[in-house]
Design a protein around this motif. Structure first.
Motif, PDB file in Angstrom:
ATOM      1  N   LYS A   1     -45.695 -53.963 -49.421  1.00  0.00           N
ATOM      2  CA  LYS A   1     -46.588 -54.997 -48.898  1.00  0.00           C
ATOM      3  C   LYS A   1     -45.948 -56.384 -48.958  1.00  0.00           C
ATOM      4  CE  LYS A   1     -51.129 -57.032 -49.419  1.00  0.00           C
ATOM      5  NZ  LYS A   1     -52.294 -57.204 -50.237  1.00  0.00           N
ATOM      6  N   GLU A   2     -45.332 -56.705 -50.098  1.00  0.00           N
ATOM      7  CA  GLU A   2     -44.702 -58.013 -50.230  1.00  0.00           C
ATOM      8  C   GLU A   2     -43.599 -57.959 -51.267  1.00  0.00           C
ATOM      9  OE1 GLU A   2     -47.333 -61.106 -51.814  1.00  0.00           O
ATOM     10  OE2 GLU A   2     -48.674 -59.522 -52.493  1.00  0.00           O
ATOM     11  N   LEU A   3     -42.724 -58.986 -51.209  1.00  0.00           N
ATOM     12  CA  LEU A   3     -41.593 -59.110 -52.124  1.00  0.00           C
ATOM     13  C   LEU A   3     -41.595 -60.520 -52.712  1.00  0.00           C
ATOM     14  CD1 LEU A   3     -38.942 -57.290 -49.919  1.00  0.00           C
ATOM     15  CD2 LEU A   3     -39.833 -56.483 -52.114  1.00  0.00           C
TER      16      LEU A   3
ATOM     17  N   GLU B   1     -35.790 -67.057 -42.353  1.00  0.00           N
ATOM     18  CA  GLU B   1     -36.926 -66.152 -42.180  1.00  0.00           C
ATOM     19  C   GLU B   1     -36.537 -64.966 -41.306  1.00  0.00           C
ATOM     20  OE1 GLU B   1     -40.563 -68.074 -41.060  1.00  0.00           O
ATOM     21  OE2 GLU B   1     -40.341 -69.624 -42.594  1.00  0.00           O
TER      22      GLU B   1
ATOM     23  N   ILE C   1     -38.372 -60.593 -47.125  1.00  0.00           N
ATOM     24  CA  ILE C   1     -38.790 -59.455 -46.309  1.00  0.00           C
ATOM     25  C   ILE C   1     -37.894 -58.235 -46.485  1.00  0.00           C
ATOM     26  CG2 ILE C   1     -40.128 -60.764 -44.641  1.00  0.00           C
ATOM     27  CD1 ILE C   1     -37.699 -60.965 -42.829  1.00  0.00           C
TER      28      ILE C   1
ATOM     29  N   THR D   1     -40.602 -55.141 -46.014  1.00  0.00           N
ATOM     30  CA  THR D   1     -42.018 -55.417 -45.783  1.00  0.00           C
ATOM     31  C   THR D   1     -42.459 -54.916 -44.409  1.00  0.00           C
ATOM     32  OG1 THR D   1     -41.555 -57.641 -44.965  1.00  0.00           O
ATOM     33  CG2 THR D   1     -42.076 -57.415 -47.327  1.00  0.00           C
ATOM     34  N   ASP D   2     -41.508 -54.549 -43.562  1.00  0.00           N
ATOM     35  CA  ASP D   2     -41.817 -54.010 -42.233  1.00  0.00           C
ATOM     36  C   ASP D   2     -40.787 -52.930 -41.916  1.00  0.00           C
ATOM     37  OD1 ASP D   2     -42.231 -53.449 -39.552  1.00  0.00           O
ATOM     38  OD2 ASP D   2     -42.330 -55.563 -38.932  1.00  0.00           O
TER      39      ASP D   2
ATOM     40  N   LYS E   1     -40.987 -64.327 -53.623  1.00  0.00           N
ATOM     41  CA  LYS E   1     -40.646 -65.544 -52.882  1.00  0.00           C
ATOM     42  C   LYS E   1     -40.804 -65.402 -51.377  1.00  0.00           C
ATOM     43  CE  LYS E   1     -37.906 -67.925 -56.284  1.00  0.00           C
ATOM     44  NZ  LYS E   1     -38.654 -69.166 -56.419  1.00  0.00           N
ATOM     45  N   GLY E   2     -41.587 -64.419 -50.921  1.00  0.00           N
ATOM     46  CA  GLY E   2     -41.802 -64.248 -49.490  1.00  0.00           C
ATOM     47  C   GLY E   2     -40.661 -63.552 -48.770  1.00  0.00           C
TER      48      GLY E   2
END
Length: 129
Positions: free
Chosen positions: A113-115, A49, A120, A84-85, A117-118
């Motif tokens: 906003k998102e990619l 993560e 980043i 995403t950030d 499979k979560g």
């Protein structure tokens, strides 16, 4: 485009496509690289993560597809980064310098906003070999 004019690139050293696309498509001396996220190619799970660890895996995956296409990351002429950030931009910039040599490719960095499979961070590109 006639199918005889394009070659589908595949390597087991990068994650399998998780949709209706190829890892890369080569036509002439140009290779269009699909987006890579930080999936471990064997486990098909995100490596971590942690942003830096994901960024390293993204470039490793992209590199594997470049090599399967007959080139390397340094043959990429256009690179697109999706984050995403955007506060992670300095980190990805530093990590990118570990994988690319000058002259660097043209590049875009886009906040999303998102990619899948979560993830980043994701990167795709165009390579000329």
């Amino acid at each position: 485009m006639n199918m005889t004019n394009k070659a589908i690139i595949h390597t087991d050293n990068a994650p399998e496509a998780i949709g209706t696309y190829s890892q890369a498509v080569k036509t002439g001396n140009t290779v269009y690289l699909s987006g890579q996220i930080a999936l471990d190619p064997q486990k098909m799970e995100l490596v971590s993560e942690d942003f830096a660890e994901q960024a390293h895996q993204v470039f490793k995956n992209l590199s594997a597809v470049c090599e399967a296409s007959g080139g390397s990351l340094n043959d990429i002429v256009k690179l697109n980064l999706f984050l995403t950030d955007l506060s992670n931009f300095p980190i990805v910039n530093e990590i990118m310098s570990q994988y690319f040599a000058e002259p660097y490719p043209a590049r875009a960095a886009v906040g999303v906003k998102e990619l899948p499979k979560g993830a980043i961070v994701e990167a795709d590109g165009v390579m000329v070999i």
